[in-house]
Enzyme design. Structure first.
Site, PDB file in Angstrom:
ATOM      1  N   HIS A  22      88.873  42.712 -10.289  1.00  0.00           N
ATOM      2  CA  HIS A  22      87.981  41.732 -10.925  1.00  0.00           C
ATOM      3  C   HIS A  22      86.942  41.234  -9.925  1.00  0.00           C
ATOM      4  CE1 HIS A  22      91.150  41.492 -14.020  1.00  0.00           C
ATOM      5  NE2 HIS A  22      90.166  41.113 -14.816  1.00  0.00           N
ATOM      6  N   LYS A  40      87.052  35.261  -9.620  1.00  0.00           N
ATOM      7  CA  LYS A  40      88.303  35.071 -10.368  1.00  0.00           C
ATOM      8  C   LYS A  40      89.308  34.303  -9.521  1.00  0.00           C
ATOM      9  CE  LYS A  40      91.588  37.361 -13.407  1.00  0.00           C
ATOM     10  NZ  LYS A  40      91.452  36.317 -14.424  1.00  0.00           N
TER      11      LYS A  40
HETATM   12  N1  LIG Z   1      91.344  36.604 -22.532  1.00  0.00           N
HETATM   13  C1  LIG Z   1      90.238  37.285 -22.202  1.00  0.00           C
HETATM   14  O1  LIG Z   1      89.845  38.262 -22.883  1.00  0.00           O
HETATM   15  C2  LIG Z   1      89.451  36.838 -21.032  1.00  0.00           C
HETATM   16  C3  LIG Z   1      89.875  35.776 -20.315  1.00  0.00           C
HETATM   17  N2  LIG Z   1      89.119  35.256 -19.323  1.00  0.00           N
HETATM   18  C4  LIG Z   1      89.617  34.030 -18.713  1.00  0.00           C
HETATM   19  O2  LIG Z   1      88.793  32.948 -19.154  1.00  0.00           O
HETATM   20  C5  LIG Z   1      88.776  31.945 -18.158  1.00  0.00           C
HETATM   21  C6  LIG Z   1      87.336  31.582 -17.832  1.00  0.00           C
HETATM   22  O3  LIG Z   1      86.704  32.663 -17.224  1.00  0.00           O
HETATM   23  P1  LIG Z   1      85.161  32.601 -16.785  1.00  0.00           P
HETATM   24  O4  LIG Z   1      84.305  32.316 -17.970  1.00  0.00           O
HETATM   25  O5  LIG Z   1      84.912  33.804 -15.985  1.00  0.00           O
HETATM   26  O6  LIG Z   1      85.198  31.315 -15.822  1.00  0.00           O
HETATM   27  P2  LIG Z   1      84.070  30.242 -15.516  1.00  0.00           P
HETATM   28  O7  LIG Z   1      84.533  29.461 -14.341  1.00  0.00           O
HETATM   29  O8  LIG Z   1      82.733  30.913 -15.470  1.00  0.00           O
HETATM   30  O9  LIG Z   1      84.080  29.307 -16.819  1.00  0.00           O
HETATM   31  C7  LIG Z   1      85.000  28.276 -17.084  1.00  0.00           C
HETATM   32  C8  LIG Z   1      84.223  27.113 -17.633  1.00  0.00           C
HETATM   33  O10 LIG Z   1      85.095  26.091 -18.100  1.00  0.00           O
HETATM   34  C9  LIG Z   1      84.546  24.851 -17.695  1.00  0.00           C
HETATM   35  N3  LIG Z   1      85.524  23.764 -17.738  1.00  0.00           N
HETATM   36  C10 LIG Z   1      86.410  23.400 -16.782  1.00  0.00           C
HETATM   37  N4  LIG Z   1      87.114  22.322 -17.197  1.00  0.00           N
HETATM   38  C11 LIG Z   1      86.649  22.019 -18.434  1.00  0.00           C
HETATM   39  C12 LIG Z   1      86.958  20.984 -19.383  1.00  0.00           C
HETATM   40  N5  LIG Z   1      87.881  20.053 -19.127  1.00  0.00           N
HETATM   41  N6  LIG Z   1      86.284  20.942 -20.541  1.00  0.00           N
HETATM   42  C13 LIG Z   1      85.323  21.862 -20.823  1.00  0.00           C
HETATM   43  N7  LIG Z   1      84.962  22.840 -19.948  1.00  0.00           N
HETATM   44  C14 LIG Z   1      85.630  22.922 -18.788  1.00  0.00           C
HETATM   45  C15 LIG Z   1      84.015  25.132 -16.299  1.00  0.00           C
HETATM   46  O11 LIG Z   1      83.128  24.145 -15.845  1.00  0.00           O
HETATM   47  P3  LIG Z   1      82.971  23.934 -14.224  1.00  0.00           P
HETATM   48  O12 LIG Z   1      82.564  25.255 -13.677  1.00  0.00           O
HETATM   49  O13 LIG Z   1      81.934  22.916 -14.088  1.00  0.00           O
HETATM   50  O14 LIG Z   1      84.319  23.489 -13.758  1.00  0.00           O
HETATM   51  C16 LIG Z   1      83.317  26.466 -16.565  1.00  0.00           C
HETATM   52  O15 LIG Z   1      82.013  26.284 -17.085  1.00  0.00           O
HETATM   53  C17 LIG Z   1      89.589  32.488 -16.991  1.00  0.00           C
HETATM   54  O16 LIG Z   1      90.913  31.990 -17.082  1.00  0.00           O
HETATM   55  C18 LIG Z   1      89.564  33.988 -17.217  1.00  0.00           C
HETATM   56  O17 LIG Z   1      90.643  34.657 -16.640  1.00  0.00           O
HETATM   57  C19 LIG Z   1      87.929  35.799 -18.971  1.00  0.00           C
HETATM   58  C20 LIG Z   1      87.457  36.895 -19.625  1.00  0.00           C
HETATM   59  C21 LIG Z   1      88.188  37.524 -20.713  1.00  0.00           C
HETATM   60  O1  LIG Z   2      88.620  36.410 -15.231  1.00  0.00           O
HETATM   61  C1  LIG Z   2      88.129  37.399 -15.816  1.00  0.00           C
HETATM   62  O2  LIG Z   2      86.940  37.744 -15.653  1.00  0.00           O
HETATM   63  C2  LIG Z   2      88.971  38.142 -16.765  1.00  0.00           C
HETATM   64  N1  LIG Z   2      90.132  37.636 -17.062  1.00  0.00           N
HETATM   65  C3  LIG Z   2      91.086  38.170 -17.952  1.00  0.00           C
HETATM   66  C4  LIG Z   2      92.365  38.473 -17.205  1.00  0.00           C
HETATM   67  O3  LIG Z   2      92.817  37.640 -16.407  1.00  0.00           O
HETATM   68  O4  LIG Z   2      92.938  39.531 -17.432  1.00  0.00           O
HETATM   69  C5  LIG Z   2      90.556  39.291 -18.802  1.00  0.00           C
HETATM   70  C6  LIG Z   2      89.525  40.156 -18.161  1.00  0.00           C
HETATM   71  O5  LIG Z   2      90.132  41.135 -17.385  1.00  0.00           O
HETATM   72  C7  LIG Z   2      88.470  39.382 -17.390  1.00  0.00           C
END
Ligand SMILES: NC(=O)C1=CN([C@@H]2O[C@H](COP(=O)(O)OP(=O)(O)OC[C@H]3O[C@@H](n4cnc5c(N)ncnc54)[C@H](OP(=O)(O)O)[C@@H]3O)[C@@H](O)[C@H]2O)C=CC1
Ligand SMILES: O=C(O)C1=N[C@H](C(=O)O)C[C@H](O)C1
Length: 269
Positions: free
Chosen positions: A158, A162
């Site tokens: 990743h 991450k």
């Molecule tokens: N299940 C799936 O298919 C996938 C899962 N993921 C998962 O999704 C999650 C997020 O990933 P990603 O988008 O890359 O991460 P980011 O850090 O880019 O995004 C997370 C966002 O959540 C915000 N946030 C934090 N606390 C709060 C709150 N209390 N209320 C509202 N917003 C909040 C953060 O703000 P700030 O930065 O200001 O703290 C940030 O903007 C990870 O756990 C990742 O592993 C990702 C891709 C695919």
């Molecule tokens: O953090 C990410 O970017 C992603 N998180 C998910 C994971 O923890 O598997 C899904 C995807 O691989 C991207």
């Protein structure tokens, strides 16, 4: 338009938050009714379209999670474990579908999510893409067909930002492999090898994580035997695959009974 399910995006400024907003805006099956960020975030009060560098959309980013979720039929949440657990209480009160893509949960978080699922529909998956969920089923099948002469290793890669490892997807794949083999993952999991580790345990399921650059997400499940090796692989090149799956889950969840579901339920795999 007004009768389409209203969707709220948590973590609106995040990598996935922005991708989800674009996906909902492009959909003719749902409408965007709220974009939530944490209190103190610089986007609070700004128009979401302009904050993302595009045209004015007439919807301001808010930290009023309670008020916004009250208007929603579904909440899509890719944030942090702590934020997601807090949101689960609000979605349960509002009886809105909660689609959880967040990863990195500990047992204490999972316990609270389970409690919220007594009152509302929750769809939670460490990976919302069609391809990975198919890979989960293939992994289960291959693991069931092979015995412990084949060593199972899950390798994931990743981007540098991450924060959790192994990835949620790697854990899903490891869980499927363990189920296929009829063992408990907690008893066979080998993580974080370093130094004089000793030989690999027979029947172990190993996990390794690579972090670097802008890698969207890559997962290999390796079945390594003597003289041959099977490798099941998924490579994500665009976060849109996760957003499309999450929106599909939000729509699928409408009018379901309360409970905790996953993407295998949504996709019928
Ligand atoms: N299940 C799936 O298919 C996938 C899962 N993921 C998962 O999704 C999650 C997020 O990933 P990603 O988008 O890359 O991460 P980011 O850090 O880019 O995004 C997370 C966002 O959540 C915000 N946030 C934090 N606390 C709060 C709150 N209390 N209320 C509202 N917003 C909040 C953060 O703000 P700030 O930065 O200001 O703290 C940030 O903007 C990870 O756990 C990742 O592993 C990702 C891709 C695919
Ligand atoms: O953090 C990410 O970017 C992603 N998180 C998910 C994971 O923890 O598997 C899904 C995807 O691989 C991207």
């Amino acid at each position: 338009m007004a009768d389409l399910p209203g969707i709220v995006i948590m973590g609106a400024s995040g990598r996935m938050g922005q991708m989800l907003i674009h996906t909902v805006l492009q959909s003719d099956k749902a409408r965007l009714v709220g974009c939530v960020e944490r209190s103190g975030h610089p986007w609070i009060g700004r128009d979401i379209g302009e904050a993302m560098g595009g045209p004015h959309l007439g919807l301001a980013v808010t930290d009023d999670a309670i008020g916004t979720i009250a208007q929603a039929r579904a909440v899509i949440d890719f944030t942090t474990p702590e934020a997601t657990v807090a949101t689960a209480t609000l979605t349960a009160q509002a009886r809105a579908v909660h689609v959880i893509g967040t990863t990195g949960f500990g047992p204490e978080h999972l316990h609270k999510i389970k409690a919220a699922a007594r009152h509302a529909v929750i769809v939670r998956a460490g990976n919302m893409s069609l391809g990975v969920n198919l890979l989960v089923q293939l992994t289960r099948k291959v693991a069931a067909a092979l015995d412990a002469d084949f060593d199972i290793e899950v390798v994931e890669a990743h981007h540098r930002h991450k924060v959790d490892a192994p990835s949620g997807t790697a854990l899903m794949l490891g869980q499927a492999a363990a189920e296929g083999r009829g063992v408990a993952l907690s008893e066979v999991s080998e993580r974080g090898r370093d130094g004089i580790t000793g030989e690999r345990g027979r029947g172990a399921i190993g996990f390794s994580a690579i972090r670097g650059g802008d890698i969207v997400g890559e997962h290999d499940v390796i079945f390594a035997g003597m003289g041959e090796r099977i490798v099941l692989r998924h490579v994500a090149t665009d976060r849109a695959i996760f957003a499309r799956g999450a929106l599909r889950a939000a729509l699928w969840g409408q009018d379901r009974k309360p409970g905790e579901y996953d993407m295998l339920d949504v996709l019928g795999l």
